[in-house]
Design a protein around this motif. Structure first.
Motif, mmCIF file in Angstrom:
data_model
loop_
_atom_site.group_PDB
_atom_site.id
_atom_site.type_symbol
_atom_site.label_atom_id
_atom_site.label_comp_id
_atom_site.label_asym_id
_atom_site.label_seq_id
_atom_site.Cartn_x
_atom_site.Cartn_y
_atom_site.Cartn_z
ATOM 1 N N GLU A 14 0.895 -1.222 0.061
ATOM 2 C CA GLU A 14 0.034 -0.087 0.081
ATOM 3 C C GLU A 14 0.823 1.096 -0.088
ATOM 4 N N LEU A 35 0.537 4.264 -2.939
ATOM 5 C CA LEU A 35 -0.101 5.435 -2.752
ATOM 6 C C LEU A 35 1.230 6.408 -2.830
ATOM 7 N N ARG A 71 -4.286 -0.356 -13.538
ATOM 8 C CA ARG A 71 -3.999 -1.412 -12.688
ATOM 9 C C ARG A 71 -2.763 -2.241 -12.862
ATOM 10 N N ASN A 92 -7.172 -3.520 -6.792
ATOM 11 C CA ASN A 92 -8.547 -3.071 -6.298
ATOM 12 C C ASN A 92 -8.655 -3.332 -4.724
ATOM 13 N N HIS A 108 -6.279 -3.339 -2.761
ATOM 14 C CA HIS A 108 -4.941 -2.427 -2.127
ATOM 15 C C HIS A 108 -5.631 -1.163 -2.168
ATOM 16 N N ILE A 109 -6.195 -0.507 -2.984
ATOM 17 C CA ILE A 109 -6.845 0.724 -3.209
ATOM 18 C C ILE A 109 -8.198 0.703 -2.077
ATOM 19 N N ARG A 113 -8.118 3.609 0.797
ATOM 20 C CA ARG A 113 -9.023 4.425 0.870
ATOM 21 C C ARG A 113 -9.830 4.511 2.340
ATOM 22 N N ILE A 124 -8.945 9.191 -3.920
ATOM 23 C CA ILE A 124 -8.511 8.331 -5.079
ATOM 24 C C ILE A 124 -9.674 8.270 -5.998
ATOM 25 N N THR A 138 -11.514 6.514 -9.171
ATOM 26 C CA THR A 138 -11.585 5.290 -9.990
ATOM 27 C C THR A 138 -11.826 5.523 -11.494
ATOM 28 N N TYR A 178 -6.594 3.999 -11.587
ATOM 29 C CA TYR A 178 -6.971 5.086 -10.466
ATOM 30 C C TYR A 178 -6.014 6.491 -10.540
#
Length: 231
Positions: A153, A157, A170, A190, A192-193, A197, A210, A212, A218
């Motif tokens: 992560e 990020l 992705r 997905n 991890h995002i 979030r 963030i 989509t 992203y």
């Protein structure tokens, strides 16, 4: 009045886009080939370019390379090429700000134009980010609070923070986590995002940072006036 450059070899598509843009108080200039468009850019101020990839003289990707050598002007690709490799090349490799596949809705194109120009207006060069990255400690500070992140992560990020307001596929984000992502499930991103979030919302639950981009990936929203409100 903001000025849009349309580089598209299909007159019908170009005219339909220009019609709606001009109706919404934009001014437009259209060229059906890359060389004339590049010459025009050398002598005129343009706020945003809509760029087709399949031009009759040179590839739209080559046009974008030449533009990026001189300018960070927003460029949105409009193309019949819908495979992931072309989208990754345009967005990640060459720095396009958006990628819309044909057949397209002129109104959708206008929406992309407006969104990119809003980001541009809200991004003065002196903008202070809400994120601070400590590479040595593998930590990210968000609005003065440390985020609790896994190593994967953190990598995702920090990559988004360093390249805000730009779409990241992705598949590309998988390569950020692993040197050899082949065979990895892109749906991992997905997950991890979703976790990232959650961490952001624990600190700020009123805004969405963030965004989509369905079917692509992203982007991280960073503006001087704040991110989009959650709905």
């Amino acid at each position: 009045m903001q000025h849009i450059l349309i580089v598209e070899d299909d007159r019908t598509i170009a005219e339909s886009i220009a019609f709606i843009l001009e109706k919404d108080s934009f001014s437009c200039q259209w060229f059906n080939n890359g060389h004339e468009a590049l010459n025009y850019l050398d002598n005129n101020k343009v706020d945003l370019m809509l760029l087709d990839v399949g031009l009759p003289d040179i590839s739209g990707f080559d046009v974008l390379r030449k533009v990026r050598a001189k300018s960070e002007m927003p460029v949105v690709i409009i193309s019949a090429r819908d495979d992931e490799a072309d989208q990754v090349l345009g967005l990640e490799g060459l720095g396009a700000n958006g990628y819309i596949t044909k057949p397209l809705s002129p109104r959708l194109v206008v929406a992309h134009v407006r969104a990119q120009l809003r980001h541009l207006r809200a991004e003065p060069k002196t903008q202070q980010s809400r994120f601070s990255i400590n590479e040595a400690m593998q930590k990210i500070i968000f609005t003065s609070q440390e985020l609790v992140l896994t190593p994967a992560e953190f990598k995702i990020l920090s990559h988004l923070v360093k390249r805000p307001n730009r779409v990241h596929s992705r598949k590309y984000l998988l390569s950020v986590i692993w040197d050899r992502p082949h065979g990895s499930d892109v749906k991992t991103i997905n997950t991890h995002i979703k976790s990232i979030r959650k961490r952001l919302h624990e600190i700020d639950d009123k805004n969405e940072y963030i965004e989509t981009h369905r079917g692509i990936g992203y982007s991280l929203i960073e503006t001087s006036t704040g991110p989009a409100s959650r709905t």
